[in-house]
Design a protein around this motif. Structure first.
Motif, PDB file in Angstrom:
ATOM      1  N   ARG A   1      12.346  21.644 -18.004  1.00 45.77           N
ATOM      2  CA  ARG A   1      12.406  22.402 -19.250  1.00 45.77           C
ATOM      3  C   ARG A   1      12.486  21.473 -20.454  1.00 45.77           C
ATOM      4  O   ARG A   1      12.513  21.940 -21.592  1.00 45.77           O
ATOM      5  N   LEU A   2      12.561  20.169 -20.202  1.00 43.66           N
ATOM      6  CA  LEU A   2      12.731  19.208 -21.289  1.00 43.66           C
ATOM      7  C   LEU A   2      11.435  18.559 -21.730  1.00 43.66           C
ATOM      8  O   LEU A   2      11.275  18.188 -22.897  1.00 43.66           O
ATOM      9  N   ALA A   3      10.497  18.370 -20.784  1.00 38.49           N
ATOM     10  CA  ALA A   3       9.282  17.633 -21.127  1.00 38.49           C
ATOM     11  C   ALA A   3       8.201  17.915 -20.097  1.00 38.49           C
ATOM     12  O   ALA A   3       8.474  18.425 -19.000  1.00 38.49           O
ATOM     13  N   THR A   4       6.963  17.594 -20.465  1.00 41.70           N
ATOM     14  CA  THR A   4       5.843  17.627 -19.527  1.00 41.70           C
ATOM     15  C   THR A   4       5.816  16.290 -18.778  1.00 41.70           C
ATOM     16  O   THR A   4       5.965  15.227 -19.385  1.00 41.70           O
ATOM     17  N   VAL A   5       5.621  16.348 -17.465  1.00 43.32           N
ATOM     18  CA  VAL A   5       5.707  15.127 -16.643  1.00 43.32           C
ATOM     19  C   VAL A   5       4.301  14.687 -16.253  1.00 43.32           C
ATOM     20  O   VAL A   5       3.553  15.429 -15.612  1.00 43.32           O
ATOM     21  N   ILE A   6       3.952  13.484 -16.673  1.00 39.12           N
ATOM     22  CA  ILE A   6       2.655  12.878 -16.363  1.00 39.12           C
ATOM     23  C   ILE A   6       2.886  11.732 -15.384  1.00 39.12           C
ATOM     24  O   ILE A   6       3.734  10.874 -15.613  1.00 39.12           O
ATOM     25  N   GLU A   7       2.110  11.709 -14.306  1.00 35.23           N
ATOM     26  CA  GLU A   7       2.273  10.661 -13.283  1.00 35.23           C
ATOM     27  C   GLU A   7       1.019   9.805 -13.247  1.00 35.23           C
ATOM     28  O   GLU A   7      -0.102  10.319 -13.095  1.00 35.23           O
ATOM     29  N   VAL A   8       1.218   8.486 -13.388  1.00 36.26           N
ATOM     30  CA  VAL A   8       0.115   7.516 -13.387  1.00 36.26           C
ATOM     31  C   VAL A   8       0.227   6.661 -12.135  1.00 36.26           C
ATOM     32  O   VAL A   8       1.250   6.013 -11.905  1.00 36.26           O
ATOM     33  N   ARG A   9      -0.831   6.665 -11.319  1.00 35.91           N
ATOM     34  CA  ARG A   9      -0.899   5.781 -10.145  1.00 35.91           C
ATOM     35  C   ARG A   9      -2.024   4.783 -10.379  1.00 35.91           C
ATOM     36  O   ARG A   9      -3.172   5.177 -10.599  1.00 35.91           O
ATOM     37  N   ALA A  10      -1.677   3.489 -10.340  1.00 28.89           N
ATOM     38  CA  ALA A  10      -2.664   2.464 -10.674  1.00 28.89           C
ATOM     39  C   ALA A  10      -2.305   1.159  -9.994  1.00 28.89           C
ATOM     40  O   ALA A  10      -1.210   1.001  -9.442  1.00 28.89           O
ATOM     41  N   GLN A  11      -3.231   0.222 -10.055  1.00 25.03           N
ATOM     42  CA  GLN A  11      -2.961  -1.121  -9.567  1.00 25.03           C
ATOM     43  C   GLN A  11      -1.959  -1.789 -10.499  1.00 25.03           C
ATOM     44  O   GLN A  11      -2.139  -1.788 -11.720  1.00 25.03           O
ATOM     45  N   ASP A  12      -0.891  -2.335  -9.930  1.00 21.90           N
ATOM     46  CA  ASP A  12       0.114  -2.984 -10.763  1.00 21.90           C
ATOM     47  C   ASP A  12      -0.487  -4.221 -11.427  1.00 21.90           C
ATOM     48  O   ASP A  12      -1.207  -4.993 -10.787  1.00 21.90           O
TER      49      ASP A  12
ATOM     50  N   THR B   1       5.922   7.288 -14.136  1.00 24.90           N
ATOM     51  CA  THR B   1       6.121   8.694 -14.479  1.00 24.90           C
ATOM     52  C   THR B   1       6.624   8.786 -15.916  1.00 24.90           C
ATOM     53  O   THR B   1       7.598   8.127 -16.280  1.00 24.90           O
ATOM     54  N   LEU B   2       5.938   9.587 -16.721  1.00 26.84           N
ATOM     55  CA  LEU B   2       6.231   9.685 -18.154  1.00 26.84           C
ATOM     56  C   LEU B   2       6.616  11.112 -18.512  1.00 26.84           C
ATOM     57  O   LEU B   2       5.901  12.061 -18.157  1.00 26.84           O
ATOM     58  N   TYR B   3       7.751  11.267 -19.177  1.00 26.97           N
ATOM     59  CA  TYR B   3       8.188  12.567 -19.687  1.00 26.97           C
ATOM     60  C   TYR B   3       7.772  12.628 -21.158  1.00 26.97           C
ATOM     61  O   TYR B   3       8.281  11.862 -21.984  1.00 26.97           O
ATOM     62  N   VAL B   4       6.807  13.499 -21.478  1.00 28.36           N
ATOM     63  CA  VAL B   4       6.248  13.539 -22.829  1.00 28.36           C
ATOM     64  C   VAL B   4       6.402  14.937 -23.427  1.00 28.36           C
ATOM     65  O   VAL B   4       6.464  15.941 -22.710  1.00 28.36           O
ATOM     66  N   THR B   5       6.427  14.962 -24.746  1.00 30.26           N
ATOM     67  CA  THR B   5       6.496  16.239 -25.484  1.00 30.26           C
ATOM     68  C   THR B   5       5.555  16.147 -26.678  1.00 30.26           C
ATOM     69  O   THR B   5       5.032  15.080 -27.005  1.00 30.26           O
ATOM     70  N   ARG B   6       5.397  17.264 -27.351  1.00 26.10           N
ATOM     71  CA  ARG B   6       4.739  17.248 -28.654  1.00 26.10           C
ATOM     72  C   ARG B   6       5.669  16.568 -29.662  1.00 26.10           C
ATOM     73  O   ARG B   6       6.873  16.409 -29.388  1.00 26.10           O
ATOM     74  N   PRO B   7       5.164  16.194 -30.823  1.00 27.66           N
ATOM     75  CA  PRO B   7       6.033  15.540 -31.811  1.00 27.66           C
ATOM     76  C   PRO B   7       7.263  16.357 -32.180  1.00 27.66           C
ATOM     77  O   PRO B   7       8.313  15.799 -32.518  1.00 27.66           O
ATOM     78  N   ASP B   8       7.180  17.701 -32.059  1.00 28.24           N
ATOM     79  CA  ASP B   8       8.333  18.540 -32.409  1.00 28.24           C
ATOM     80  C   ASP B   8       9.299  18.719 -31.231  1.00 28.24           C
ATOM     81  O   ASP B   8      10.278  19.454 -31.330  1.00 28.24           O
TER      82      ASP B   8
END
Length: 821
Positions: free
Chosen positions: A748-759, A793-800
């Motif tokens: 309920r706090l943020a949208t969760v984006i998951e990035v899987r990539a070569q380190d 894993t990134l927890y992102v929101t809109r600027p507001d």
């Protein structure tokens, strides 16, 4: 008549004729494996015999093939091991001229040659001084010249070997152990050396040498086929690479598999691992027998002297010490009692194995084979005694491994647990893993045995550890498949419905704690509540906690650390609170720490970044550990406060990458200061970092570079590109493209984006730049790295501060994935 035979009849015995015939033979698809190796040896024999005859050899000379050539096991790029033998009667110049007439044509063809010129006496002397020379001479074979001279040498060398076996075999054993220490175990290596690694062709040769000593012999079943399989793989490797190599590199495995007519590289590795396992097991059994015989021989003179003092005294009986019903110890091994009846006692295999493991003794080859041949299958479900013996076997710790391998070598494990066949010798392509799937399962049980004091049901922990990756033999998510298989096997083993459900839940969620702790925001109530819902009870939680640690420790050194342990322990504590009925705190209402507030005030006052860098420590996670244990460092905490402005995340991540600091977690939050301290938003970043190598950089240098990055005077992308260009990429498989998804985290706090990539250095910097361009606010980032793979894993929101709508979140993921390619 074959095409090869036709060509050899029309060509002369010169280098050109031999080279053409050799090339034709190597490309004949009808002949491969032993027939091709034998044909290549015969072809080479004929050519070298022609060279020998054309050189008008003096009397008393002979050409001898030794080593692999002596065994007629020539691979396409094998060395030629040759000995020019002479009886000493010929003129030295004539012998030297004969050698030149043979060696130079071989060199002219670009073939590797290991050569020597010796009399029989010199050959014996050299063999006595150099074990490797003696091993090569054991396979001496006549090629041309005086056959009687070669036969006499063979007879003498074999007699010397048998007479000197008590001295030379321990030397050979030590040589094999040293090589295994350097090269590793073939059956577990992703890029194995087919010849030098333990369980490879060198060990197979050593077993032949032991058999030639007449002191002991290797188990014969399957050994010749295993050796042929490795030789076939080496042939295919030589043909597909065009090089004399024994290392089965990752980038060569698909081509080698095709050359052998196999489905894929995994099928190839499974066959190679199976062959290596047979040779390794035979090696263990054989050297144990050699050492037993040598020990018996050393004790025999003392025994004779004691018996000579008592004329007519009877031979003392062999001592047999009871270990369990039907199981005794004799001469340092576990054997079956004389009264044992495996055909009437289906629990006996598990009882014998458990007794052997608990005693720290090997189970004898004869006993295992008798059990495999005579023991009846266990009823389904198993009786309670069988289940208890399995748990006892698994709980023995390190001693479990050799006993389990002995049972597996004779097919008893797959008889007890039919689904084991799918994971047997199955490779794991992730280099983080040390073992094949089946050995990893056993190693996890070994690790779990040391954690049984932490759980209420040690039996469930040990069985769950043994089965947690059993689904890797099936398509799809191995945890989902494994849950079903584990439920079936637990029922088969005789657990009741409740215990079976706990084992199945542990298998289904054995990765839940570590993945959640390292990839999700633990301050988000949704994170903790989702884990509590999956686990269900406190007893299951403690079991999965111990399984998580055992699994990671059994995976390899990169899979577990004090940092990961502390994160998992923190998550377990929070989940336990929820399961006990406690209310989770509201993260939005959490006040900044005293240090964060102090740095925020200073940043607001100066208008510039302010930071603090210090090491965090954590007491040992094990509750059984002594109170005076020294806390272990779990990473470095970097706290930064600065006036809120664009580009903060990529700037900080880029500076840390330039200073070779690896980011493990990042928390970003706007801090509201008490009224009267000034106006303006202050951003506080609380990061967990670790130095890649060397010492930590000074905080003043980090701050200076951060100021330059924020004002644009430090070009971070250019600096990172320069550093990457200075280090050439390692040759190997091409990394798969990055994948970015919107995670179903129910936050309920943020949208969760998951990035899987070569380190790679600067990965988080690149992610930050892409997010900056998308006009989203990063609330927190959680970085997990295993080997060459990174999951950010990134927890992102809109600027507001609001969550992103579904369509907008998907567009962000696509844009981020495109930016990282």
């Amino acid at each position: 008549m074959t095409s090869l035979e036709a060509s050899t009849q029309t060509e002369d015995s010169g280098p050109g004729g031999y080279a053409a015939a050799r090339l034709l033979l190597l490309h004949e698809k009808e002949r491969s494996g032993p027939p091709r190796r034998n044909a290549l040896a015969r072809l080479t024999d004929d050519w070298l015999a022609g060279l020998f005859a054309a050189a008008a050899p003096p009397r008393g000379t002979a050409l001898v093939a030794v080593g692999g050539y002596g065994r007629a096991e020539l691979s396409p790029r094998s060395d030629l091991d040759l000995l020019l033998l002479h009886d000493g009667s010929a003129d030295q110049a004539a012998v030297a001229a004969l050698a030149d007439r043979i060696w130079y044509p071989v060199w002219d063809l670009g073939m590797a040659l290991d050569h020597s010129v010796r009399t029989p006496a010199e050959a014996r002397t050299t063999a006595g001084e150099d074990l490797k020379v003696q091993l090569g001479l054991l396979d001496a074979r006549h090629v041309a010249g005086d056959a009687g001279l070669v036969a006499a040498l063979r007879t003498t060398v074999l007699a010397d070997w048998r007479n000197q076996a008590p001295k030379r075999l321990p030397e050979l054993d030590e040589l094999c152990r040293d090589r295994a220490e350097r090269m590793g175990e073939l059956q577990f290596l992703l890029e194995p050396d087919l010849k030098e690694a333990r369980g490879g062709l060198r060990d197979a040769q050593a077993l032949r040498a032991v058999a030639a000593s007449w002191l002991a012999d290797a188990p014969r079943e399957g050994l010749d086929a295993a050796r042929r399989r490795l030789l076939d793989a080496r042939d295919a490797l030589h043909l597909s690479t065009g090089r004399a190599t024994d290392r089965l590199a990752l980038q060569e495995q698909d081509a080698v598999a095709r050359e052998l007519g196999l489905l894929d590289a995994d099928t190839l590795l499974r066959e190679v691992y199976e062959a290596a396992r047979i040779i390794s097991y035979a090696t263990d059994v054989t050297w144990r027998e050699v050492n037993r015989v040598l020990k018996s021989r050393s004790a025999r003179p003392r025994l004779r002297s004691l018996l000579s003092a008592r004329p007519g005294a009877a031979k003392p009986p062999v001592e047999r010490t009871p270990l369990a019903e039907g199981v005794v110890e004799m001469d340092g091994e576990v054997v079956l009692a004389r009264t044992a009846k495996p055909e009437r006692d289906p629990v006996l295999p598990l009882r014998a194995a458990a007794a052997a493991a608990q005693s720290g003794l090997p189970i004898s080859l004869h006993a295992v084979r008798r059990l495999a041949a005579a023991a009846k299958p266990l009823p389904v479900p198993w009786p309670a005694e069988a289940r208890e013996e399995l748990v006892t076997l698994l709980g023995a710790g390190e001693a479990t491994v050799p006993v389990w391998e002995a049972l597996e070598a004779e097919g008893l494990i797959t008889r007890l647990l039919p689904d084991w066949e799918r994971v047997r010798c199955r490779p794991q392509r992730n280099p983080v893993h040390t073992w094949t799937v089946d050995r990893h399962l056993v190693e996890t049980a070994v690790r779990a045995a040391s954690l049984t004091r932490r759980v209420g049901r040690p039996d469930l922990l040990l069985v769950a550890a043994l089965l947690h990756d059993i689904g890797k033999g099936w398509p799809g998510d191995h945890s989902v498949a494994g849950e079903t298989i584990a439920r079936d096997l637990a029922t088969r083993i005789g657990f009741d419905r409740t215990d079976t459900g706990v084992i199945a839940t542990a298998v289904r969620h054995h990765l839940l704690l570590v993945e959640t702790a390292t990839r999700r925001d633990l301050d988000d109530p949704a994170t903790v509540q989702s884990v509590a819902a999956a686990v269900g009870t406190l007893g299951t939680l403690e079991l999965i906690h111990a399984l998580t640690e055992a699994d990671a420790l059994a995976t390899g050194p990169a899979a577990w650390s004090s940092w990961r342990a502390s994160l998992v322990a923190d998550l377990v504590k929070r989940v336990a609170g929820v399961l006990a009925g406690e209310t989770l705190p509201d993260p939005e209402a959490a006040a900044p720490s005293a240090e964060q507030e102090r740095l925020a005030i200073e940043a607001l006052r100066t208008g510039e970044p302010v930071l603090a860098l210090h090491t965090r420590t954590e007491a040992a996670v094990d509750p059984e550990a002594p109170d005076d244990d020294t806390p272990e460092p779990i990473g470095v905490e970097l706290v930064i406060a600065l006036p809120d402005q664009p580009g903060v995340l990529p700037a900080v991540a880029g500076v840390l990458a330039l200073h070779r600091l690896t980011v493990r977690a990042a928390d970003l939050r706007a801090v509201e200061l008490p009224t009267g301290l000034g106006s303006g938003a202050v951003l506080v970043l609380d990061w967990r970092v670790a130095a890649e190598y060397g010492s930590l950089p000074e905080a003043t240098r980090l701050r200076a570079d951060l100021v330059r990055a924020l004002d644009g005077s430090l070009d971070i992308p250019a600096r990172l590109a320069e550093r990457e260009a200075a280090y050439p990429r390692r040759r190997g498989l091409t990394a798969p493209p990055p994948r970015v998804t919107v995670a179903a985290a129910d936050s309920r706090l943020a949208t969760v984006i998951e990035v899987r990539a070569q380190d790679a250095p600067g990965l988080l910097h690149r992610i930050g730049r892409a997010l900056e361009g998308a006009a989203v606010r990063v609330r927190s980032a959680h970085v997990s790295t295993l080997g060459a793979n990174a999951v950010d894993t990134l927890y992102v929101t809109r600027p507001d501060g609001s969550l992103l709508p579904d369509e907008e979140a998907v567009d962000l993921a696509r844009a981020l994935e495109s930016a990282l390619r």
